[in-house]
Motif scaffolding. Structure first.
Motif, PDB file in Angstrom:
ATOM      1  N   CYS A  34      -5.303   2.956  -7.736  1.00 50.68           N
ATOM      2  CA  CYS A  34      -5.674   3.303  -9.113  1.00 50.68           C
ATOM      3  C   CYS A  34      -5.461   2.129 -10.060  1.00 50.68           C
ATOM      4  O   CYS A  34      -5.982   2.116 -11.164  1.00 50.68           O
ATOM      5  N   CYS A  45      -2.209   7.159  -7.996  1.00 50.04           N
ATOM      6  CA  CYS A  45      -2.497   7.265  -6.564  1.00 50.04           C
ATOM      7  C   CYS A  45      -1.252   7.190  -5.697  1.00 50.04           C
ATOM      8  O   CYS A  45      -1.233   7.688  -4.597  1.00 50.04           O
ATOM      9  N   CYS A  48       1.206   2.403  -4.353  1.00 48.07           N
ATOM     10  CA  CYS A  48       1.984   1.193  -4.639  1.00 48.07           C
ATOM     11  C   CYS A  48       3.489   1.449  -4.644  1.00 48.07           C
ATOM     12  O   CYS A  48       4.254   0.643  -5.166  1.00 48.07           O
TER      13      CYS A  48
HETATM   14  S1  FES Z   1      -1.618   1.707  -7.865  1.00 44.07           S
HETATM   15 FE1  FES Z   1      -1.926   3.818  -8.023  1.00 44.07          FE
HETATM   16  S2  FES Z   1       0.076   4.524  -8.521  1.00 44.07           S
HETATM   17 FE2  FES Z   1       0.305   2.404  -8.558  1.00 44.07          FE
END
Ligand code: FES
Ligand code: SF4
Ligand code: SF4
Ligand code: SF4
Ligand code: SF4
Lengths: 639, 180
Positions: A34, A45, A48
C-alpha cells in the motif's frame, strides 16, 4: 537527526522519517504494497511489518516514525512468517489466478511479493465471490476482483489530482472500489487523468492500450515531455517495435511530479484521425501523390511567383513546434519578400505574459508549484479543468487543507464549484478586479459580497498565488492586465508573498514569444500562405481567414479542410517521431525526445523548411537560442 | 538400490502439464536412469502400484467425485505427493466456474452453448461422477510439493523430477517460481 538500528546497521535520519524510509536510505529492502513514495502512508496492507525491540507486536514500518535508539529487525522468522500470512490473507480474498491476468510475470507487485517470500501456493483458498468489473471508462478498466484494497488509487486521485472521485464502498472483505457514490467510472466525476492506473500495484486497474502488449521489462522506456500545453509535463514513454504502447507520468519530472492529464497520457494513443502518408501536389481539381522533392519544387515555385508578382506571402507555424523549428521558420520567411509570419494561435496568452512582465513591480513569474502551494490562489481568466489541467490538479488538491480559491473569469468556468469566492464579472473582468482592490483597501469586513469574501481570504493569507490565463485579445485586454498588475502590486505592498505565473497556451508559445513570433498576422491580401500545422487543431476563424487564399501550402499530420484546399500538402511527423527544444510556462528549457521512427516519406517541419531554404538559396540553422530576445524573459529560462 | 518409482495422473486440467513434462525431451532418459516411471496417462499402466510409489504427481484440480477418488488413491499409494501446475496448486482455469453455481455451469455447457441444438440436456446417470466445486489438490488431500505454472516450464519439471528421483526436496525460486 535520530539514530536507529535496523538489522544491525546504524542509521541516522531526520526526525519524523518512517522506519520504512529509514531502511530504504540504508538499502535495506522491506516489502510493501500500500506504500507509494508519492502518497501519504496508509498502513493498510501490513506487508511491511517489522519487529521492534520492546514493542508488544509487529509494527507496520511504513507508518511508524523513527524513535531515538530504536532497534528494528526486518528479517526474523517472526517477520517473514507474518509476511506470508499477510499475503495468504490477501490471496484468499479475491481472484488472483495469475494465468489470466495481464500484469502477471513481473508487473504485479503482489505477485512479486509472493515470489520474494518463496510462496508456491495459497495456504488458504480464495472464496470465489465475484466483484464488479467496471469497463465504462474509454481508457481503463477497473477489475475489483484483482483489487487488494491498498487505496493507492483513492489516495492518488485525492492527494495528487485533487479530484476525489474514488472511494471504497462497504466494509471488510466486501469493500469495493467505487467512483463517486457508486456511479460507473465512465459516468462519474473522473477526468481520465490515469494517475490511479499508474499507481495501482496489481491488475485491478488495467490500461486498455497497453494491456497484453508485453511486460514493462520487455518494453523500451524513453523519457520525454508532453507537448500538448505549456506546462510540458515529463513523460516516461513505453514503446515496443516502434510503437508507443503506454505513456506514464515521470515521477522525477520537476514540473508535474508524475502527474498527467488525459491529453498527455491517453489521447496521443487514440488513433481516430486520417494520417497523411505522402506529399501531394494539386493537378487541377485533384490532389496527386508526389515525392517530397516534387512537393518542395511546387512550394518553392509558389514563393518565387509571389515574389515576382509582388504578392503577399503569409506563413504560420504551430506554437507547439520545437524551438529549432520556430527559429528556422523565422530564418526562412524573413528572407522571403513581402512575407508576414507568425504563430497559428496563442496570441492571447502571449499578450498577458508580455504586458505583465512590463507592468508588474514584482519581478518575475514563478514556478507553478510555488504558485499553487500558497495560502490563497487567485485564478484569473483560466479554466484549469479544460486546459493546463495539471495546474488545476495542483490547485484543487490543496483545497481540503485550507487553501482558498478565488476565481475571476468571464465565462462559465468549471473550477467554479471548487472556488471559495467567485468575483462578480457582470461589469467585466476589469471591473471585478478593480472592485476587489477597492474592497481590500476598506477596513470593514462585511462578508456579504463575493469581493469582500475574496478580500477577507486574501487578507488572512500570508502567501498568495496568482494564475493568469488567456485574457481574450481585444480592446479591454490592456485594461484587464493593468487591473491584474495593480492587484499584484497591492498584494505585495500589503506584505504578502506573491507568486504569479501566466499560462502560455501551446507547448512552445513562450519560445515563440522570445523568438519574436508574438505579433498578430494581418490576413489581408495574403495570396500564398504556408501553414506548418503538424498536429495543431485549427480553430474555425483561422480556417475561415484562409479559405479564400488561392495558394495554400500545408504541412499537417492529418487531413483537414485546409489540406483539402491546398495546392501543396506535406505530411508531418507527430510529437513522438520528432524531437526538439521547448520552453515551458516556467521558462524551463526541456527536450522532447524522439520516441519512434517516422515512415521515410514523412518529414519533420525542420526538414521541409530546410528543403525550402535550400531551393530559395537562404540559410537556416538550428542555433535557436541565439535568436532569443533576452529582454523579454519573464521567468529564468535555464538554457 | 532399486530406483524410486514415480506415478502420475491427471484430474481437472488440460493435459498441458503432462505435455510440458514431455517437453523435457531427451532428458526423460536421464529421469528414467534415476527413476522407474510407472503408471502415467502417457504409459500403459493406468493405476499407481498398490505396493506404493515414492513419488505421485497429479495434474489438475478436483472437480468431481471421480477426481476425489483418484486423488485419495494416489495420496494413499505415494510417499511424496506433487501438485503439478496451476490447476492442481490453485484450482486454475477450471476454477473460473466456481464463480457460478454448478447448475449454471452445466446448463451453459450442455444446453446453452451456440453449437447445441434443442435436444441438449444435462447428462444424468448414476454411473457418472458427481460434479463438485473445483478445488485445489491441497483442499482434498495433503500435498508435499507444489509446482505452480500454467503449465510449469519443462526445465522446472525436469529439476523437480531429478531432485525427487535423487531423494531431495526441490525448492522453487527465481525463474522456477512462476504462477502463470
Ligand atoms: S506498506 Fe502497506 S502497511 Fe506498510
Ligand atoms: S493481480 Fe497480481 S497476483 Fe493477482 S492475478 Fe494478477 S498477477 Fe496474479
Ligand atoms: S483517472 Fe484520475 S480522476 Fe479518474 S479516478 Fe483515476 S485518478 Fe481519479
Ligand atoms: S484498484 Fe489497485 S490501487 Fe486501487 S485499491 Fe485496488 S489494488 Fe489498490
Ligand atoms: S497538463 Fe499539459 S503538458 Fe501536462 S499532460 Fe496535460 S496537456 Fe500535457
Amino acid at each position: 537527526m535520530v539514530s536507529i538500528t535496523i538489522d544491525g546497521k546504524q542509521i541516522q535520519v531526520p526526525e519524523g522519517t518512517t522506519v520504512l524510509r529509514a531502511a530504504e536510505s540504508a538499502d535495506i529492502k522491506i516489502p510493501t504494497l500500500c506504500d507509494h513514495p508519492q502518497l501519504t502512508p496508509y498502513g493498510g496492507c501490513r506487508l511491511c511489518l517489522v519487529e521492534v525491540e520492546g514493542a508488544r507486536t509487529l509494527q507496520p514500518s511504513c507508518t511508524l516514525p523513527v524513535m531515538p535508539n530504536m532497534v528494528v529487525h526486518t528479517d526474523t522468522e517472526k517477520v517473514t512468517d507474518a509476511r506470508k500470512f499477510v499475503l495468504t490473507l490477501i490471496f484468499s480474498e479475491r481472484n488472483h489466478f495469475c494465468m489470466y491476468c495481464q500484469v502477471s510475470g513481473g508487473d504485479c507487485e503482489l505477485q512479486n511479493a509472493a515470489y520474494a517470500e518463496g510462496m508456491t501456493h495459497w495456504p488458504l483458498q480464495t472464496n470465489y465471490s465475484p466483484f464488479t468489473v467496471d469497463a465504462s471508462n474509454p481508457y481503463f478498466v477497473i477489475d475489483n476482483n484483482r483489487c487488494i484494497l491498498c487505496r493507492r488509487c483513492v489516495r492518488a486521485c485525492a492527494e495528487l489530482v485533487g479530484n476525489f472521485t474514488l472511494g471504497i464502498e462497504d466494509r471488510g472483505a466486501n469493500s469495493v472500489l467505487v467512483a463517486d457514490l457508486g456511479n460507473p467510472i465512465g459516468e462519474s466525476t473522473c477526468i481520465s487523468c490515469g494517475t490511479c492506473v499508474q499507481v495501482c500495484p496489481t491488475g485491478a486497474i488495467i490500461d486498455r492500450q497497453s494491456a497484453y502488449n508485453g511486460r514493462e521489462q520487455d518494453l523500451t522506456h524513453i523519457k520525454s515531455i508532453c507537448t500538448a500545453c505549456s506546462i510540458g509535463c515529463g513523460l516516461n514513454v513505453l514503446t515496443r517495435d516502434n510503437r508507443v504502447v503506454r505513456i506514464d507520468g515521470d515521477w522525477d519530472a520537476q514540473v508535474n511530479h508524475g502527474l498527467l492529464c488525459a491529453k498527455g497520457r491517453f489521447e496521443p494513443l487514440v488513433n481516430d484521425k486520417e494520417r497523411i502518408a505522402t506529399a501531394m501536389v494539386r493537378k487541377g481539381a485533384r490532389m496527386k501523390a508526389a515525392t517530397t522533392k516534387e512537393a518542395l519544387n511546387a512550394a518553392v515555385n509558389l514563393i518565387k511567383a509571389a515574389e515576382k508578382d509582388g504578392a503577399m506571402v503569409g506563413a504560420f507555424i504551430t506554437a507547439s513546434a520545437s524551438a529549432e523549428e520556430l527559429h528556422q521558420f523565422i530564418q526562412l520567411f524573413e528572407n522571403v519578400k513581402n512575407a508576414r509570419y507568425g504563430t497559428i494561435g496563442s496570441i492571447g496568452y502571449l499578450q498577458s505574459m508580455k504586458t505583465l512582465a512590463l507592468l508588474a513591480k514584482i519581478e518575475r513569474e514563478s514556478d507553478l508549484i510555488r504558485v499553487t502551494d500558497s495560502d490563497c490562489v487567485l485564478v484569473i481568466g483560466a479554466d484549469l479543468i479544460l486546459d493546463h489541467q495539471v495546474a488545476g490538479f495542483m490547485v484543487k488538491r490543496n483545497l481540503p487543507a485550507g487553501t482558498k480559491l478565488i476565481l475571476a473569469s468571464n465565462d462559465d468556468n468549471q473550477l467554479a464549484p471548487f472556488a471559495d469566492a467567485i468575483l462578480d464579472t457582470k461589469m467585466g473582468l476589469v471591473g471585478a478586479l478593480e472592485d476587489l482592490v477597492v474592497v481590500m483597501a476598506e477596513k470593514k469586513t462585511d462578508l456579504t459580497s463575493n469581493a469582500a469574501k475574496a478580500a477577507a481570504y486574501l487578507k488572512e493569507a500570508q502567501s498568495v498565488g496568482v494564475i493568469i490565463g488567456e485574457i481574450a485579445v481585444g480592446s479591454s485586454t490592456a485594461k484587464v492586465l493593468e487591473a491584474v498588475t495593480s492587484l499584484l502590486d497591492k498584494l505585495s505592498s500589503d506584505g504578502k508573498t506573491v507568486k504569479y505565473i501566466t499560462l502560455k497556451g501551446q507547448s512552445n508559445a513562450y519560445a515563440a514569444y522570445l523568438l519574436g513570433l508574438d505579433k498578430p498576422v494581418d490576413f489581408h491580401d495574403l495570396e500564398t500562405v504556408f501553414v506548418f500545422q503538424s498536429e495543431e487543431i485549427l480553430d474555425q476563424t483561422f480556417i475561415q481567414e484562409l479559405e479564400t487564399v488561392p495558394n495554400l501550402v500545408v504541412q499537417s499530420c492529418y487531413t483537414n479542410s485546409l489540406t483539402a484546399k491546398a495546392q501543396v500538402v506535406f505530411p508531418s511527423t507527430i510529437w513522438a517521431e520528432n524531437q526538439g527544444s521547448y520552453i515551458n510556462l516556467e521558462g524551463k528549457v526541456q527536450h522532447s525526445n524522439q520516441i519512434i521512427r517516422p515512415t521515410e516519406s514523412i518529414p519533420t517541419l525542420v526538414e521541409t523548411m530546410q528543403g525550402l531554404a535550400k531551393s530559395l538559396g537562404s540559410k537556416v540553422d538550428s542555433n535557436w537560442s541565439d535568436g532569443l530576445d533576452r529582454h523579454k524573459i519573464v521567468t529564468v529560462p535555464k538554457l | 538400490m532399486a530406483k524410486p518409482k514415480i506415478a502420475s495422473d491427471w484430474l481437472a486440467g488440460c493435459a498441458g502439464c503432462h505435455m510440458s513434462l514431455l517437453d523435457i525431451d531427451e532428458r526423460i532418459l536421464q529421469v528414467l536412469e534415476l527413476a522407474d516411471l510407472r503408471a502415467t496417462p502417457i504409459t500403459d499402466l493406468k493405476e499407481p502400484d498398490e505396493s506404493g510409489v515414492a513419488v505421485g504427481i497429479l495434474e489438475g484440480g478436483i472437480n468431481n467425485s471421480a477426481n476425489e477418488e483418484v486423488a485419495h488413491r494416489m495420496r494413499s499409494r505415494c510417499k511424496v505427493l506433487v501438485a503439478l501446475g496451476d490447476c492442481a496448486v490453485f484450482g486454475g482455469i477450471p476454477a473460473m466456474r466456481n464463480f457460478f453455481t454448478i447448475e449454471e455451469s452445466l446448463r451453459r455447457a450442455y444446453i446453452e452453448t451456440p453449437s447445441t441444438d434443442e435436444s441438449g440436456k444435462i447428462p444424468s446417470d448414476p454411473e457418472l461422477a458427481v460434479p463438485t466445486k473445483v478445488r485445489a489438490l491441497n483442499e482434498v488431500v495433503d500435498v508435499d510439493i507444489f509446482v505452480p505454472g500454467c503449465p510449469p516450464d519443462a526445465d522446472t519439471i525436469f529439476y523437480v523430477l531429478s531432485e525427487l528421483a535423487q531423494g531431495r526436496k526441490p525448492v522453487l525460486t527465481d525463474d522456477k517460481l512462476q504462477w502463470h
